[in-house]
Write an enzyme that holds these catalytic residues in place. Structure first.
Site, PDB file in Angstrom:
ATOM      1  N   HIS A  81      -9.797   1.506   4.830  1.00  0.00           N
ATOM      2  CA  HIS A  81      -8.522   1.728   5.517  1.00  0.00           C
ATOM      3  C   HIS A  81      -8.739   2.750   6.634  1.00  0.00           C
ATOM      4  O   HIS A  81      -9.517   3.693   6.479  1.00  0.00           O
ATOM      5  CB  HIS A  81      -7.471   2.237   4.515  1.00  0.00           C
ATOM      6  CG  HIS A  81      -6.093   2.246   5.108  1.00  0.00           C
ATOM      7  ND1 HIS A  81      -5.680   3.241   5.965  1.00  0.00           N
ATOM      8  CD2 HIS A  81      -5.059   1.387   5.006  1.00  0.00           C
ATOM      9  CE1 HIS A  81      -4.436   2.978   6.354  1.00  0.00           C
ATOM     10  NE2 HIS A  81      -4.037   1.851   5.785  1.00  0.00           N
TER      11      HIS A  81
ATOM     12  N   ASN B 123       0.862  -1.186   0.000  1.00  0.00           N
ATOM     13  CA  ASN B 123       0.000   0.000   0.000  1.00  0.00           C
ATOM     14  C   ASN B 123       0.901   1.239   0.000  1.00  0.00           C
ATOM     15  O   ASN B 123       1.455   1.618   1.027  1.00  0.00           O
ATOM     16  CB  ASN B 123      -0.893  -0.026   1.249  1.00  0.00           C
ATOM     17  CG  ASN B 123      -1.760   1.220   1.356  1.00  0.00           C
ATOM     18  OD1 ASN B 123      -1.852   2.011   0.413  1.00  0.00           O
ATOM     19  ND2 ASN B 123      -2.399   1.393   2.499  1.00  0.00           N
ATOM     20  N   TRP B 124       1.036   1.830  -1.182  1.00  0.00           N
ATOM     21  CA  TRP B 124       1.960   2.969  -1.300  1.00  0.00           C
ATOM     22  C   TRP B 124       1.358   4.278  -0.807  1.00  0.00           C
ATOM     23  O   TRP B 124       2.044   5.296  -0.771  1.00  0.00           O
ATOM     24  CB  TRP B 124       2.420   3.118  -2.762  1.00  0.00           C
ATOM     25  CG  TRP B 124       3.309   2.005  -3.202  1.00  0.00           C
ATOM     26  CD1 TRP B 124       4.035   1.173  -2.399  1.00  0.00           C
ATOM     27  CD2 TRP B 124       3.583   1.586  -4.548  1.00  0.00           C
ATOM     28  NE1 TRP B 124       4.737   0.264  -3.152  1.00  0.00           N
ATOM     29  CE2 TRP B 124       4.474   0.501  -4.476  1.00  0.00           C
ATOM     30  CE3 TRP B 124       3.154   2.027  -5.796  1.00  0.00           C
ATOM     31  CZ2 TRP B 124       4.954  -0.143  -5.613  1.00  0.00           C
ATOM     32  CZ3 TRP B 124       3.629   1.375  -6.931  1.00  0.00           C
ATOM     33  CH2 TRP B 124       4.514   0.306  -6.832  1.00  0.00           C
TER      34      TRP B 124
ATOM     35  N   GLY C 220       2.165   2.894  10.691  1.00  0.00           N
ATOM     36  CA  GLY C 220       3.118   3.975  10.475  1.00  0.00           C
ATOM     37  C   GLY C 220       3.817   4.440  11.744  1.00  0.00           C
ATOM     38  O   GLY C 220       4.428   5.507  11.775  1.00  0.00           O
TER      39      GLY C 220
ATOM     40  N   SER D  32       3.090  -1.582  10.501  1.00  0.00           N
ATOM     41  CA  SER D  32       4.543  -1.636  10.683  1.00  0.00           C
ATOM     42  C   SER D  32       5.164  -3.007  10.385  1.00  0.00           C
ATOM     43  O   SER D  32       6.116  -3.432  11.041  1.00  0.00           O
ATOM     44  CB  SER D  32       4.933  -1.147  12.086  1.00  0.00           C
ATOM     45  OG  SER D  32       4.514   0.197  12.268  1.00  0.00           O
TER      46      SER D  32
ATOM     47  N   GLU E 140      -7.091   5.191   7.641  1.00  0.00           N
ATOM     48  CA  GLU E 140      -6.849   6.595   7.282  1.00  0.00           C
ATOM     49  C   GLU E 140      -8.094   7.188   6.612  1.00  0.00           C
ATOM     50  O   GLU E 140      -8.412   8.357   6.791  1.00  0.00           O
ATOM     51  CB  GLU E 140      -5.603   6.697   6.383  1.00  0.00           C
ATOM     52  CG  GLU E 140      -4.336   6.517   7.212  1.00  0.00           C
ATOM     53  CD  GLU E 140      -3.148   5.925   6.466  1.00  0.00           C
ATOM     54  OE1 GLU E 140      -3.149   5.899   5.224  1.00  0.00           O
ATOM     55  OE2 GLU E 140      -2.220   5.464   7.162  1.00  0.00           O
TER      56      GLU E 140
ATOM     57  N   GLY F 158       2.746  -0.935   4.441  1.00  0.00           N
ATOM     58  CA  GLY F 158       2.791   0.477   4.061  1.00  0.00           C
ATOM     59  C   GLY F 158       4.221   0.939   3.862  1.00  0.00           C
ATOM     60  O   GLY F 158       4.843   0.672   2.823  1.00  0.00           O
TER      61      GLY F 158
HETATM   62  P1  PGA Z   1       2.555   0.726   7.731  1.00  0.00           P
HETATM   63  O1  PGA Z   1       1.123   0.909   7.022  1.00  0.00           O
HETATM   64  O2  PGA Z   1       3.137  -0.560   7.236  1.00  0.00           O
HETATM   65  O3  PGA Z   1       3.338   1.918   7.330  1.00  0.00           O
HETATM   66  O4  PGA Z   1       2.293   0.685   9.205  1.00  0.00           O
HETATM   67  C1  PGA Z   1       0.261  -0.174   6.860  1.00  0.00           C
HETATM   68  C2  PGA Z   1      -1.045   0.271   6.255  1.00  0.00           C
HETATM   69  O5  PGA Z   1      -1.522   1.369   6.598  1.00  0.00           O
HETATM   70  O6  PGA Z   1      -1.657  -0.440   5.426  1.00  0.00           O
END
Ligand code: PGA
Length: 248
Positions: free
Chosen positions: A93, A9-10, A171, A210, A95, A231
């Site tokens: 997601h 997931n960019w 993240g 992460s 976000e 991510g």
């Molecule tokens: P991350 O993001 O690996 O940077 O924690 C994962 C995601 O939001 O899909």
């Protein structure tokens, strides 16, 4: 036996020249033992399709709208995703839930639209730190999943993916421990069982938050973890390739 899926997931990162180099390297490295899919920003989906067409690597969108056509300025249609060969679409997601106020009902509408266009939705769910600290993890995750699956109805549950992504692990560099992740994945598997043995057996449950080459092995060793939604660590080709080879 569920084939693992590693999804990159960019988010809102990388420009066209970065994507070109990344995809060239990735194609050379892909294999049949693991499904790999990349999720570029929507404006680069055509470029991604052109680079990956005929290879074993899949591609998909990070989000879609729930309607197929019409006056919805700025949105991307599931019909367009299908037209450009997307295998997967990420829905719900955290976000999008937090920053763009998407409700479980909005997510359900997107889930249905993606399935109806014969693509595989990746339904993201997960609790905040506050919800975890209050002991509400299982209730929050169950509600996020059951609202969507109940609205979708059993005919739409033949081919979808769930991604458990604790919000506090996204993240932040803080991964859930394999034990914490497995507890939630096992609960999700049990919940899926209430929609049918086949649904529970076939549906992949990814972990996200992460994930990197240092922790993917111990996560993937858990009985109910069938892959990763990656991510930050997916922005670097070398790191992403290491994750894929470890899972392979
Ligand atoms: P991350 O993001 O690996 O940077 O924690 C994962 C995601 O939001 O899909």
């Amino acid at each position: 036996m569920r084939k693992p899926l590693i999804a990159a997931n960019w988010k809102m990162n990388l420009l066209s020249h970065d994507i070109k180099e990344f995809l060239h390297g990735l194609v050379l490295d892909s294999s049949k033992l693991v499904d790999i899919s990349v999720f570029p920003p929507a404006v680069y989906i055509q470029q991604t399709r052109d680079a990956l067409y005929g290879t074993q690597v899949h591609w998909g969108l990070q989000n879609v709208y729930s309607h197929l056509t019409g006056a919805f300025t700025g949105e991307t249609s599931p019909l367009m995703a299908r037209d450009l060969g997307c295998s997967y679409v990420i829905v719900g997601h955290s976000e999008r839930r937090i920053l763009f106020k998407e409700s479980d009902e909005n997510v359900a509408a997107k889930f249905c639209a993606v399935v109806d266009q014969l693509m595989n939705p990746i339904l993201c769910v997960g609790e905040t730190l506050e919800q975890r600290d209050n002991g509400d993890t299982m209730a929050v995750v169950s509600k996020q999943i059951s609202t969507v699956l109940n609205i979708a109805g059993s005919v739409r549950l033949k081919s979808f993916t769930v991604a458990y992504e604790p919000v506090w692990a996204i993240g932040t560099g803080k991964t859930a421990t394999p034990k914490q992740a497995q507890e939630v994945h096992a609960m999700i598997r049990k919940l899926l069982l209430s929609y049918g043995e086949d649904v529970a057996e076939k549906t992949r449950i990814l972990y996200g938050g992460s994930v990197n080459s240092g922790n993917v092995d111990s996560l993937m060793n858990q009985a109910d973890i069938d892959g990763g939604l990656v991510g930050s660590a997916s922005l670097d080709l070398g790191e992403f390739q290491s994750i894929c080879s470890i899972v392979r």
